[in-house]
Scaffold this motif. Structure first.
Motif, PDB file in Angstrom:
ATOM      1  N   ASN A  93       0.847  -1.184   0.000  1.00 55.77           N
ATOM      2  CA  ASN A  93       0.000   0.000   0.000  1.00 55.77           C
ATOM      3  C   ASN A  93       0.888   1.242   0.000  1.00 55.77           C
ATOM      4  O   ASN A  93       1.642   1.468   0.950  1.00 55.77           O
ATOM      5  CB  ASN A  93      -0.898  -0.015   1.234  1.00 55.77           C
ATOM      6  N   PRO A  94       0.820   2.084  -1.036  1.00 60.48           N
ATOM      7  CA  PRO A  94       1.692   3.262  -1.107  1.00 60.48           C
ATOM      8  C   PRO A  94       1.511   4.230   0.065  1.00 60.48           C
ATOM      9  O   PRO A  94       2.482   4.808   0.550  1.00 60.48           O
ATOM     10  CB  PRO A  94       1.300   3.934  -2.419  1.00 60.48           C
ATOM     11  N   ALA A  95       0.286   4.405   0.527  1.00 60.31           N
ATOM     12  CA  ALA A  95       0.054   5.308   1.655  1.00 60.31           C
ATOM     13  C   ALA A  95       0.704   4.753   2.925  1.00 60.31           C
ATOM     14  O   ALA A  95       1.292   5.496   3.710  1.00 60.31           O
ATOM     15  CB  ALA A  95      -1.436   5.516   1.872  1.00 60.31           C
ATOM     16  N   PHE A  96       0.610   3.449   3.117  1.00 56.23           N
ATOM     17  CA  PHE A  96       1.233   2.832   4.283  1.00 56.23           C
ATOM     18  C   PHE A  96       2.749   2.939   4.206  1.00 56.23           C
ATOM     19  O   PHE A  96       3.406   3.234   5.201  1.00 56.23           O
ATOM     20  CB  PHE A  96       0.807   1.365   4.407  1.00 56.23           C
ATOM     21  N   GLN A  97       3.311   2.694   3.015  1.00 51.91           N
ATOM     22  CA  GLN A  97       4.760   2.809   2.839  1.00 51.91           C
ATOM     23  C   GLN A  97       5.234   4.217   3.168  1.00 51.91           C
ATOM     24  O   GLN A  97       6.250   4.402   3.830  1.00 51.91           O
ATOM     25  CB  GLN A  97       5.161   2.472   1.406  1.00 51.91           C
ATOM     26  N   ARG A  98       4.500   5.217   2.705  1.00 53.23           N
ATOM     27  CA  ARG A  98       4.862   6.599   2.966  1.00 53.23           C
ATOM     28  C   ARG A  98       4.839   6.904   4.469  1.00 53.23           C
ATOM     29  O   ARG A  98       5.769   7.504   5.008  1.00 53.23           O
ATOM     30  CB  ARG A  98       3.906   7.522   2.210  1.00 53.23           C
TER      31      ARG A  98
END
Length: 58
Positions: A22-27
């Motif tokens: 998940n890109p938001a989680f990675q960020r």
């Protein structure tokens, strides 16, 4: 985020890897790691170079 970091550490100790897709989680996870870089380095027994904390000019 500390919970996810601990899970990642436990899996790493067992020889497993975890991948966050998940890109938001990675960020959010990377932001948390940068914010707590010194604490994470101390917990891992690593020496943190002060140049890591300097903002990039790119």
């Amino acid at each position: 985020m500390q919970l996810y970091w601990r899970i990642q550490q436990e899996l790493s100790w067992m020889g497993e890897t975890i991948g966050f897709t998940n890109p938001a989680f990675q960020r959010c996870y990377l932001r948390w790691l940068r914010k707590n870089a010194l604490s994470v380095a101390l917990a891992e027994g690593l020496r943190l170079d002060a140049t890591i904390l300097v903002p990039s000019m790119n």
